[in-house]
Design an enzyme around this catalytic site. Structure first.
Site, PDB file in Angstrom:
ATOM      1  N   SER A 557       0.844  -1.193   0.000  1.00 54.59           N
ATOM      2  CA  SER A 557       0.000   0.000   0.000  1.00 54.59           C
ATOM      3  C   SER A 557       0.875   1.236   0.000  1.00 54.59           C
ATOM      4  O   SER A 557       2.009   1.207   0.483  1.00 54.59           O
ATOM      5  CB  SER A 557      -0.891   0.007   1.249  1.00 54.59           C
ATOM      6  OG  SER A 557      -1.542   1.252   1.417  1.00 54.59           O
ATOM      7  N   TYR A 570      -2.901  -0.798  10.435  1.00 52.67           N
ATOM      8  CA  TYR A 570      -2.869  -1.125   9.010  1.00 52.67           C
ATOM      9  C   TYR A 570      -1.569  -0.655   8.367  1.00 52.67           C
ATOM     10  O   TYR A 570      -0.891  -1.415   7.660  1.00 52.67           O
ATOM     11  CB  TYR A 570      -4.069  -0.476   8.318  1.00 52.67           C
ATOM     12  CG  TYR A 570      -4.129  -0.707   6.826  1.00 52.67           C
ATOM     13  CD1 TYR A 570      -4.640  -1.893   6.308  1.00 52.67           C
ATOM     14  CD2 TYR A 570      -3.679   0.262   5.939  1.00 52.67           C
ATOM     15  CE1 TYR A 570      -4.696  -2.106   4.941  1.00 52.67           C
ATOM     16  CE2 TYR A 570      -3.727   0.061   4.563  1.00 52.67           C
ATOM     17  CZ  TYR A 570      -4.234  -1.122   4.067  1.00 52.67           C
ATOM     18  OH  TYR A 570      -4.280  -1.331   2.713  1.00 52.67           O
TER      19      TYR A 570
END
Length: 680
Positions: A557, A570
């Site tokens: 990501s 996350y």
């Protein structure tokens, strides 16, 4: 319905009925035909035509577009210009000058048989029972004993124009006959109606099988060897999954192959038989068989309970010997104008106690090769039960395997796609980025194992992508070590090994630091950091056993380098994944395994993560409506574009299709330009 349309409909109905039963013929084997008349659009007059299954088609699924349509007067006229046996291959090109109309399939080598035999309907099939008689040492005597004068023996002759002339003469000389047994090959039957031809074909098959059943020896393969009997199922599957990548790597020495494992009772009976080694060495006989299976298999000469280590060592020795033997076979028979050797690796590998491993350029080809060898086992059982199995000699096999016409057919095949012959393993493949990636990989020629916690989603995607010959579904909890081990073992049994791994499974909980619990932290790290580690470790074992290199892709990501608000768990786990890329690239590079990462921005559309609550949480953080979150993300990028699942799939393809063959340890941003996430 016109007479021609009725003739075609009857032919297709007969073909599909015969071809749908494996007792009648093998996949894509045999051909059927019908003669009739149709109006010539140029002259307005009726003309006699032949409709015959074209080259490469399958009887069970034959459609009108799979028929070659030829003018009978022109095909029959070829008898006057036939240059003789030494030049009969020239006649195949002549068939093109006999075609009627446009479209349709290319005429096959068996066209002459169908055109020249004086019967309105002709079937040529490869039934196991018929080939058993055709390959028996005293097949001619057995044919008379089984059928009397209703079926005539035809000595082996390579398919072609001369064989068509021979069978036409036999039909004329034996008006009482309904068909013939073609030595070493199969059967041909005929009739004046489509129904009569079908009944005659089925009669030959039925009576041949009845004779074998009534007169065959109880143990045609000799005594049963308990030391080579099938292992218990769980042990058998475990050993198959352990050996399959090694065997696939060996079978891919000349060109990458996809595999298929056959675990049937017929195979295990053969593997545990006294005559295994001798019969396997004789190889298959029917041309359709050995063109798929090569002239003979590689047989592991160890007991069923041999250790994995001993089995692997012996397989490598036997593979080296097989390659030398096949090369010698080629050199014994090759002539100056023979096609180049196509590869010396086995297509069939037999492992007592475990089963049969078959290989091809794709799953369907590998599966069909295995089916053909099962046909060959049935043929050998039948021949040995009433006589002695005596296939055509290897010189004749070579003439067909390296036939110029066969080579020309191969050269006409379309170019393979960039990811052909590769097997991918995509976690989280049931939705979002994983689904889009699986779709792109299959579109580019790969086979895909879709691993997802939601098995129903995975199965739906696999079905959409073409089913078991192209995609398989597995339930996998990537946070569970044993579940990952089991999933990788199952994946190996589907396609023989793994080449391209996509670590995509993920989830997210959007919370500020003080609201993030240890459970939140552990859950996200277990699925993404731990999960990626476990998947990479277990799939790397497979790739190392194959020794074929490979690719591991991490869907990380932009958050792995960008510090966004309320996202500690996350983003930290994505940073863990990003560094795994670097670590594994350094460790696995020496094995030609490339490890790269992709850093997307938030992918809203089609995302299981966003649909599961993450979207609502992020929308609240940014003060926008959830349905506007994709547009919000787009507007904060330099390109003002929303990132979609297919954009990430495109990056996976770019990294694995070959143009970036010298790239490893790279992270590719797919974020439409987020300056704060620029890599430095």
């Amino acid at each position: 319905m016109s007479d021609a349309a009725r003739t075609i409909a009857d032919l297709l109905q007969r073909s599909n009925a015969l071809g749908s039963d494996p007792a009648n013929t093998n996949y894509a084997g045999g051909n059927t035909s019908a003669k009739g008349t149709d109006r010539d659009p140029v002259t307005g007059e009726d003309v006699e035509l032949l409709w015959v299954k074209g080259s490469g088609g399958d009887l069970g699924t034959l459609q009108e577009k799979g028929l070659a349509v030829l003018r009978l007067d022109r095909v029959r006229a070829l008898r006057e210009v036939y240059p003789g046996l030494e030049r009969e291959d020239e006649m195949v090109a002549a068939f093109d000058h006999c075609l009627f109309g446009k479209g349709g399939a290319a005429p096959s080598i068996d066209t002459a048989m169908h055109a020249l035999v004086d019967a309105a309907h002709v079937d040529h099939l490869h039934p196991d029972a018929g080939i058993a008689l055709a390959t028996a040492a005293d097949g001619e005597r057995l044919t008379r004993e089984v059928f009397g004068d209703a079926v005539v023996w035809v000595p082996w002759r390579r398919p072609g124009f001369q064989l068509g002339l021979d069978i036409a003469a036999i039909k004329e000389e034996n008006p009482q006959a309904i068909g013939c047994i073609l030595g070493g090959h199969g059967i041909t039957a005929w009739g004046e109606t489509s129904q009569q031809a079908q009944e005659n074909s089925l009669r030959i098959i039925r009576e041949a099988q009845a004779y074998l059943d009534a007169h065959g020896a109880a143990e045609p393969f000799g005594a049963h060897d308990a030391a080579r009997a099938a292992l218990p199922e769980a042990e058998r599957r475990a050993k198959a999954s352990a050996l399959f990548p090694v065997i696939r790597g060996l079978a891919s020495t000349d060109a990458p192959m996809v595999g298929h494992w056959t675990d049937s009772a017929d195979v295990h009976e053969f593997l545990a038989s006294e005559k295994l080694a001798a019969l396997a060495e004789l190889g298959t006989s029917c041309p359709d068989h050995f063109l798929r299976t090569k002239v003979k298999p590689l047989v592991l000469d160890l007991p069923a309970d041999a250790s994995i280590e001993d089995s692997v060592a012996r397989l490598k020795e036997l593979h080296e010997a097989y390659r030398a033997d096949y090369t010698a076979y080629y050199e014994r028979h090759a002539e100056a104008d023979s096609p180049a050797i196509r590869g010396a690796d086995p297509a069939i590998v037999l492992v007592p106690g475990v089963g049969m491993f078959s290989f091809g350029k794709d799953k369907q080809t590998a599966r069909v090769a295995g089916e053909f060898y099962v046909n060959a086992i049935h043929v050998m059982r039948g021949a040995e039960s009433v006589s002695t199995y005596a296939p055509i000699d290897e010189a004749e096999k070579f003439r067909i395997e390296y036939w110029a016409l066969e080579e020309a057919k191969l050269q006409r095949m379309p170019a393979e796609k960039p990811l052909a012959r590769r097997v991918a393993f995509v976690t989280g493949g049931g939705s979002g980025i994983g689904k889009a990636t699986a779709e792109r990989l299959v579109a580019e020629g790969a086979h895909v194992v879709i691993a997802d916690l939601n098995l129903e989603n995975a199965q739906k995607v696999a079905e959409e992508l073409g089913g078991p010959d192209r995609a398989a579904a597995i339930r996998a909890d990537v946070s569970d070590e044993q579940a990952v081990i089991d999933a990788v073992h199952e994946a190996v049994l589907f396609f023989g090994g793994l080449d391209l791994i996509v670590n995509n499974a993920g989830l997210s909980l959007s919370k500020p630091l003080l609201e993030t619990t240890a459970k939140d932290w552990d859950l996200q790290h277990d699925v993404m950091a731990r999960g990626s580690f476990l998947v990479s470790r277990e799939t790397a074992r497979v790739m190392l056993d194959q020794d074929m290199g490979g690719d591991i892709i991490y869907i990380s990501s932009k958050n792995s380098v960008f510090a966004g608000p309320n996202n500690i768990a996350y983003s930290a786990t994505k940073a863990d994944q990003a560094h795994q890329v670097r670590l594994l690239a350094a460790e696995l590079g020496g094995h030609q395994i490339r490890v790269n990462g992709i850093n997307p921005d938030g992918v809203v559309r089609g995302s299981g993560i966003f649909a599961g609550g993450w979207g609502a949480s992020r929308a609240k953080v940014y003060g926008v409506e959830e349905e506007n979150l994709g547009e919000f993300y787009a507007q904060r990028t330099l390109l003002k574009r929303e990132v979609l699942p297919e954009n990430v799939a495109n990056a996976v393809f770019a990294l694995t299709a070959g143009d970036l063959s010298h790239t490893t340890g790279l992270h590719i941003p797919v974020d439409a330009g987020v300056a704060a996430a620029f890599l430095r």
